[in-house]
Scaffold this active site. Structure first.
Site, PDB file in Angstrom:
ATOM      1  N   ASP A  98     -38.049 -19.076 -50.945  1.00 38.97           N
ATOM      2  CA  ASP A  98     -39.492 -19.303 -51.005  1.00 38.97           C
ATOM      3  C   ASP A  98     -39.833 -20.726 -51.453  1.00 38.97           C
ATOM      4  OD1 ASP A  98     -42.146 -18.669 -50.837  1.00 38.97           O
ATOM      5  OD2 ASP A  98     -42.221 -17.486 -52.679  1.00 38.97           O
ATOM      6  N   GLY A  99     -40.961 -21.210 -50.973  1.00 39.13           N
ATOM      7  CA  GLY A  99     -41.475 -22.494 -51.450  1.00 39.13           C
ATOM      8  C   GLY A  99     -41.382 -23.641 -50.452  1.00 39.13           C
TER       9      GLY A  99
ATOM     10  N   GLY B   4     -43.351 -24.328 -47.958  1.00 43.41           N
ATOM     11  CA  GLY B   4     -44.682 -24.919 -47.739  1.00 43.41           C
ATOM     12  C   GLY B   4     -45.103 -25.798 -48.906  1.00 43.41           C
ATOM     13  N   ARG B   5     -44.906 -25.292 -50.119  1.00 41.05           N
ATOM     14  CA  ARG B   5     -45.299 -26.065 -51.306  1.00 41.05           C
ATOM     15  C   ARG B   5     -44.442 -27.319 -51.476  1.00 41.05           C
ATOM     16  NH1 ARG B   5     -44.824 -21.223 -55.121  1.00 41.05           N
ATOM     17  NH2 ARG B   5     -43.993 -20.360 -53.193  1.00 41.05           N
ATOM     18  N   TRP B   6     -43.186 -27.212 -51.113  1.00 40.08           N
ATOM     19  CA  TRP B   6     -42.301 -28.389 -51.175  1.00 40.08           C
ATOM     20  C   TRP B   6     -42.850 -29.493 -50.263  1.00 40.08           C
ATOM     21  CZ3 TRP B   6     -39.467 -30.961 -47.393  1.00 40.08           C
ATOM     22  CH2 TRP B   6     -38.498 -31.863 -47.854  1.00 40.08           C
TER      23      TRP B   6
ATOM     24  N   ARG C 150     -48.936 -15.487 -39.937  1.00 35.75           N
ATOM     25  CA  ARG C 150     -49.098 -16.943 -40.131  1.00 35.75           C
ATOM     26  C   ARG C 150     -49.600 -17.597 -38.844  1.00 35.75           C
ATOM     27  NH1 ARG C 150     -44.801 -19.270 -44.471  1.00 35.75           N
ATOM     28  NH2 ARG C 150     -45.152 -17.615 -45.972  1.00 35.75           N
TER      29      ARG C 150
ATOM     30  N   GLU D 138     -44.697  -9.553 -42.616  1.00 36.69           N
ATOM     31  CA  GLU D 138     -45.991 -10.191 -42.892  1.00 36.69           C
ATOM     32  C   GLU D 138     -46.069 -11.618 -42.329  1.00 36.69           C
ATOM     33  OE1 GLU D 138     -44.074  -8.568 -45.251  1.00 36.69           O
ATOM     34  OE2 GLU D 138     -45.313  -6.757 -45.069  1.00 36.69           O
ATOM     35  N   ASN D 139     -44.908 -12.249 -42.116  1.00 37.76           N
ATOM     36  CA  ASN D 139     -44.906 -13.622 -41.594  1.00 37.76           C
ATOM     37  C   ASN D 139     -45.536 -13.740 -40.203  1.00 37.76           C
ATOM     38  OD1 ASN D 139     -41.761 -14.672 -43.146  1.00 37.76           O
ATOM     39  ND2 ASN D 139     -43.853 -14.834 -43.887  1.00 37.76           N
ATOM     40  N   TRP D 140     -45.626 -12.603 -39.483  1.00 39.28           N
ATOM     41  CA  TRP D 140     -46.269 -12.639 -38.158  1.00 39.28           C
ATOM     42  C   TRP D 140     -47.749 -13.000 -38.285  1.00 39.28           C
ATOM     43  CZ3 TRP D 140     -43.104 -13.076 -34.320  1.00 39.28           C
ATOM     44  CH2 TRP D 140     -41.880 -12.394 -34.313  1.00 39.28           C
TER      45      TRP D 140
ATOM     46  N   HIS E 236     -39.962 -26.084 -43.719  1.00 41.84           N
ATOM     47  CA  HIS E 236     -39.105 -25.095 -43.053  1.00 41.84           C
ATOM     48  C   HIS E 236     -37.844 -25.753 -42.476  1.00 41.84           C
ATOM     49  CE1 HIS E 236     -42.037 -22.105 -43.791  1.00 41.84           C
ATOM     50  NE2 HIS E 236     -42.916 -22.516 -42.898  1.00 41.84           N
TER      51      HIS E 236
END
Ligand code: FPP
Length: 249
Positions: free
Chosen positions: A26-27, A29-31, A77, A73-75, A43
């Protein structure tokens, strides 16, 4: 969360390594955001890190690694982000295929492959098939995976078997139930790592994590290097696992 001093020298006990490590990566996007970059760069870097962690796991002789690469749940996005993730998956399946075989790694998908485009599904099936006899490590990729969906699917399969008189309701116990999970042929994780400081399991391996040791780190996935991995393994080695029982005194 564990605290490691700046100049901490990590020495692992090879006899006390986990047999199965599961990771919520995880992370990304924030990175990327912290560097002023679009999310897809997170990614891309994250996929490179996943590759390094896979081969490090193999090098350490840890026999099972499960990566949460794409959740149900990623679908939800944005389309471009989904395309980037699927594109990365396709790219690495192609470019790492030989290396996976060379390292005698068995590739296994947990989740619903039917949710993926036909081409990608074929590719996933092909890599699974071509590596099924490898026995040095199982790389389990959770793709379009959800823990609740997995349990519900297992219950459904079980119910059909009862309906067809293949098993009786009285026979149902933990061992039998496990046979209907995606993970029927792999042991429960010993260690779960989640990066990026989030302290939850987000619908990952709900049944299988019952006695797993958890390791949470604030490090974003794209920064999760070999040293961070060794820290997680070190932390695991300091734990006393009791599985609900009493040991020692
Ligand atoms: C979480 O970051 C990560 C994912 C959505 C999946 C993990 C994907 C990779 C490591 C890239 C490689 C993937 C494949 C399928 C080969 P996030 O976007 O949720 O980060 P955020 O919480 O900071 O937004």
């Amino acid at each position: 969360m564990d605290f490691f001093p700046e100049s901490f020298n990590i020495i692992l006990d090879p006899s006390k390594l986990p047999k199965h490590v599961a990771i919520i990566m995880d992370g990304n996007g924030r990175w990327a955001k912290s560097k002023g970059l679009p999310r897809i760069y997170g990614h891309k870097k994250g996929a490179e890190v996943a590759k390094n962690i896979i081969y490090k796991t193999r090098e350490l002789n840890i026999p099972y690694l499960t990566l949460f690469a794409f959740s149900k749940e990623n679908w939800l996005r944005p389309k471009e982000e989904i395309e980037t993730l699927l594109g990365l998956l396709k790219y690495y399946l192609e470019t790492e295929f030989e290396e996976i075989k060379k390292n005698e790694i068995k590739f296994k998908v947990i989740g619903n492959k039917d949710d993926f485009p036909e081409e990608l599904k074929k590719q996933l099936n092909m890599v699974e098939k071509e590596t099924e006899k490898n026995d040095k490590m199982v790389l389990c990729m959770a793709l379009s995976y959800g823990g609740r969906a997995e349990i519900i699917e297992a219950v459904k399969k079980l119910a059909f078997q009862i309906k067809e008189n293949k098993i009786s309701a009285e026979e149902i116990d933990e061992m039998l139930f496990r046979k209907f999970l995606y993970t029927y042929d792999i042991p429960d994780p010993d260690l779960l790592i989640r990066t990026s400081g989030e302290l939850r399991i987000s619908n990952f391996l709900l049944f299988q994590l019952a006695y797993t040791e958890f390791y949470f780190t604030p490090v974003y996935w794209p920064d999760f290097n070999e040293e961070e991995y060794l820290k997680a393994l070190y932390s695991y080695q300091q734990r006393e696992r009791r599985f609900g029982r009493i040991y020692g005194s």
